[in-house]
Scaffold this active site. Sequence first.
Site, short mmCIF file in Angstrom:
data_model
loop_
_atom_site.label_atom_id
_atom_site.label_comp_id
_atom_site.label_asym_id
_atom_site.label_seq_id
_atom_site.Cartn_x
_atom_site.Cartn_y
_atom_site.Cartn_z
N LYS A 52 16.20 57.61 85.79
CA LYS A 52 15.86 58.39 86.97
C LYS A 52 15.77 59.90 86.75
O LYS A 52 16.49 60.48 85.96
CB LYS A 52 16.91 58.14 88.07
CG LYS A 52 16.84 56.76 88.65
CD LYS A 52 15.68 56.59 89.61
CE LYS A 52 16.17 56.86 91.01
NZ LYS A 52 15.08 56.74 91.97
N SER B 190 20.59 59.63 87.80
CA SER B 190 21.35 58.69 88.62
C SER B 190 22.54 58.21 87.81
O SER B 190 22.46 58.12 86.59
CB SER B 190 20.45 57.50 88.96
OG SER B 190 21.22 56.33 89.17
#
Length: 459
Positions: A284, A278
């Site tokens: 992420k 991300s």
Amino acid sequence: MAQQMWAGRSKKALNSRVNDFNSSISFDRRMYEVDIKGSIAHATMLGEAGIIEKSEAEKIVENLKIILADIESGALEIDMEAEDIHMFVEAVLTERIGETGKRLHTARSRNDQVALDIRMYLIGEIDNVLDLTKKLIAEIADKAGKNKDTVMPGYTHLQHAQPVTFAHYILAYAQMFMRDCERLSDVKKRTNVMPLGSCALAATTYPIDRHMVCELLGFDRVTENSMDGVSDRDFVIELASALSILMMHLSRFSEEVILWCSSEYAFAELDDAFSTGSSIMPQKKNPDIAELVRGKTGRVYGDLMTLLTMMKGLSLAYNKDMQEDKEAIFDALDNTEICIELFTSMLNTLTLNKDKMLESARHGFLNATDCADYLVRKGMAFRDAYKITGGLVALCIDKKTSLDELPLEDYKQFTPLFEEDVYESLDLVRCVNERKVYGGPAKESVERQIAGVEAFLNA
Ligand code: ARG
């Protein structure tokens, strides 16, 4: 602006916006090879049938081969000003060999020419999709072979249901993809029919030999009715339909991968090369590939709708609407092919958290059916056994425990049929491996399934 080759009765050059609107070269250029091969067969037949001089046919064939080689080597660039690939090839041929080139289009129309080209092109693409799908099936069988003992929860309604193994779980997808292969092979049968000689719609007065062209190009048979020959696109729709079903399977499998990789499940982890990060959240690891496969499924369905809708109001025979078939089916093919390919690599690099799978299978009373079956083996009717087990589950929930850990005294309060051996019956591995029935999740059944998949792949 130059006059079109088809400018028979018209006195004016085409309006340039109309020209662009009408043109299909930007997308039918990819059919150059089949177009040239079709023309080679047609010219050969014209020569053999004595419709044009043999020497002229030979000259045409020889030069078509050179044109093909030139396109392939990059020496000849496809002219985006041409109306379509058929016109382009014919124009180059005529430019190169003059008068003789103009004889190629004898006893032929672009209507049967495009019908021939799209069939030839799609036959090659069906083979590509079959190859890719078989690689995916092989990958599933390989992963299944390594996970015959990997116990995990099986679900209905996304609720814990009964224990299965990872092998059994993914072999369900192997079955779906094998059916997809069958469907594709079936579509291929109806695609593999030779339409050339239908001409514009009413065939021709020339003594052409359609069966010779059929044989030269390796088709199974020739079309039976010239009007159907130029206006049939069923095979395009059938292919889009087979691809849509295949994508639906791939999309469901993607959904599983997305769930398995969530922190709630944590059954699996994607390889770094097959996941994305991300731009704001540094922690992420996102399953973008699986999500895109799921997303592109809608797009392939859209292509199918485009084709069905395109055809629904067309009177016989050819209508220009049908030019729209190409972008739709090419889009469906391009997207399905890349999705199968990337999904296969993603699956290959997916790592499993087997402990987490087993741990998850220990919660949610997956062995409740086996508890009831234990009582049935001791002589009780299944409906009574079901009721007693329901009571046991309720008791476990109250006591915040599981069937495996509930003391025997508690069992015995429900029925004296329960004895120490109930715990063996509740063991998850045993629950799976006792389901030896044909098609079940037991190891021997899974091995039989893998053998079936291998036989399919080797056939
Ligand atoms: N580009 C056309 C197509 O894709 C070729 C056939 C054109 N035929 C015609 N009568 N205008 O359908």
